[in-house]
Design a protein around this motif. Structure first.
Motif, PDB file in Angstrom:
ATOM      1  N   TYR A   1       0.793  -1.241   0.000  1.00  0.00           N
ATOM      2  CA  TYR A   1       0.000   0.000   0.000  1.00  0.00           C
ATOM      3  C   TYR A   1       0.819   1.281   0.000  1.00  0.00           C
ATOM      4  O   TYR A   1       0.264   2.359   0.100  1.00  0.00           O
ATOM      5  CB  TYR A   1      -0.933   0.020   1.228  1.00  0.00           C
ATOM      6  N   ASN A   2       2.152   1.158  -0.041  1.00  0.00           N
ATOM      7  CA  ASN A   2       2.970   2.366   0.068  1.00  0.00           C
ATOM      8  C   ASN A   2       4.073   2.367  -0.991  1.00  0.00           C
ATOM      9  O   ASN A   2       4.592   1.314  -1.349  1.00  0.00           O
ATOM     10  CB  ASN A   2       3.629   2.427   1.457  1.00  0.00           C
TER      11      ASN A   2
ATOM     12  N   CYS B   1       7.561  -1.490  -4.103  1.00  0.00           N
ATOM     13  CA  CYS B   1       7.862  -0.230  -3.431  1.00  0.00           C
ATOM     14  C   CYS B   1       9.363  -0.073  -3.175  1.00  0.00           C
ATOM     15  O   CYS B   1      10.136  -1.015  -3.329  1.00  0.00           O
ATOM     16  CB  CYS B   1       7.044  -0.103  -2.159  1.00  0.00           C
TER      17      CYS B   1
END
Ligand SMILES: C[S@@+](CC[C@H](N)C(=O)[O-])C[C@H]1O[C@@H](n2cnc3c(N)ncnc32)[C@H](O)[C@@H]1O
Length: 367
Positions: free
Chosen positions: A36-37, A78
């Protein structure tokens, strides 16, 4: 205060257990956060020399290796920033050499993994980082801060609170309670203790003895992590030394219940007895308990007391199990709810034909 004089030192069983917790936790944290990042940070505030006497890896190499060997690593898009602080010059040189060697072994080095090591004290580095972020008017990316000193100086509560004020930042800290206990009434290092706790209430320990005193110092640190740093969930894991006393506590603080779940799973695997303790004296022997032998009766009692006469969803029961008891989610369904249903102590409305899937509601009958 404490700590060996040499650059490297021997790996003790309790340190192995600490590393085991770290490895297991990061194994769950990396995939969850990276999904999510755009960027996540592993900050090792007291990084050490990178290895122990017999070549066993230290925490920085464990963290890197947990990521690179992760089955999902190729799918994690990420950027990962590993930030290591080590104040001692010789240990820093050792750490840097080992990081370079590790990178060479893993060439070509993945472009989304950045490693930064600094030879300066944690407090200084964290202060610089925060002021840089302030001038950039940006936010700290989700960070797992591992803070593992030898003693208790150089670890101000105010700094932790500033660092952890960002969303999704969490802490895994080694709280050297035996040193704190020894020095709490001495009066000669009060400024370090006041900084450590962010209050001078630790002085009240002077009126207490033995286990009460230790519990007071545990509870005060826990309360400060929760109140001053705003960490919603704070759990501890006691490390017992060769004399049978608690040497230090590892505290984990997070605002995310998923973090509680991951750390509990890690803790239960390191100490399947569930006491959240690991003893040096037991190291090397077979584990005393297996998951099958876990006594779940305290969980059963707690659920019956808490929810008597009420109907609640399975998610609420999971949350209660995680936050209000020492148990994990896996202890709830088959070991506790299954027998309660058979004994007619609960009535279950489930979406499917069996089990306790999401959407299940459980009515606890009045005793
Ligand atoms: C307990 S050891 C760290 C072990 C390491 N985390 C591991 O698990 O392999 C503590 C380290 O912190 C370093 N140190 C001491 N004071 C420091 C400070 N103020 N800032 C950063 N490092 C410090 C010591 O030189 C030592 O190497």
């Amino acid at each position: 205060m404490a700590g060996p004089k040499t650059t490297l030192w021997e790996l003790e069983p309790h340190t192995r257990a600490k590393h085991d917790l770290l490895r297991r936790y990061l194994g769950g944290w990396f995939p969850v956060l990276s999904a999510y990042n755009g960027r996540i940070v592993f900050l090792d505030g007291f990084a050490g020399p990178g290895a122990y006497d017999n070549g066993e890896p230290g925490s920085p190499l464990i963290a890197l290796d947990t990521l690179l060997k992760h089955a999902y690593f190729p799918k994690m898009r990420c950027e990962f920033l590993f930030f290591f602080c080590e104040a001692d010059a010789n240990r820093f040189d050792s750490l840097q050499g080992l990081i370079e060697a590790y990178k060479a072994e893993h060439a070509p080095w993945p472009s989304n993994v950045k490693v930064e090591a600094v030879n300066s004290p944690f407090a200084q580095t964290a202060t610089d980082l925060l002021s840089y972020i302030g001038t950039q008017k940006s936010k700290l990316a989700p960070t797992f801060a591992f803070v593992d000193p030898f003693g208790f100086s150089g670890l101000p509560m105010k700094l932790l609170s500033d660092l952890l004020s960002f969303d999704r930042c969490e802490l895994f800290v080694n709280y050297m309670v035996n040193f704190v206990n020894r020095f709490a009434g001495a009066g000669n290092v009060d400024h370090h203790l006041t900084e450590l706790f962010g209050t001078d209430e630790y002085k009240e320990a002077a009126a207490l003895q033995g286990k009460d005193r230790q519990q007071f110092l545990h509870d005060l640190y826990q309360r400060q992590l929760s109140d001053v740093c705003g960490l919603t969930y704070v759990q501890s894991f006691a490390m017992i030394n060769r004399t049978g006393n608690i040497g230090y506590y590892l505290f984990h603080g997070t605002r995310d219940i998923k973090g509680v779940e991951l750390m509990k799973d890690a803790m239960w695997k390191v100490d399947p007895g569930g006491g959240f303790t690991f003893s040096d004296r037991l190291a090397g022997q077979d584990v005393l308990f297996t998951e099958d032998d876990v006594d779940v009766s305290p969980l059963r009692t707690a659920l019956l007391q808490k929810f008597a006469g009420r109907t609640v969803g399975i998610t609420r029961l999971e949350e209660f199990t995680l936050i209000n008891t020492p148990y994990r989610k896996t202890h709830l369904r088959k070991p506790v709810l299954g027998p309660l249903e058979k004994e007619g102590l609960i009535e279950v409305a489930r979406p499917g034909r069996s089990g306790f899937p999401t959407g299940t509601r459980v009515a606890f009958l009045n005793p």
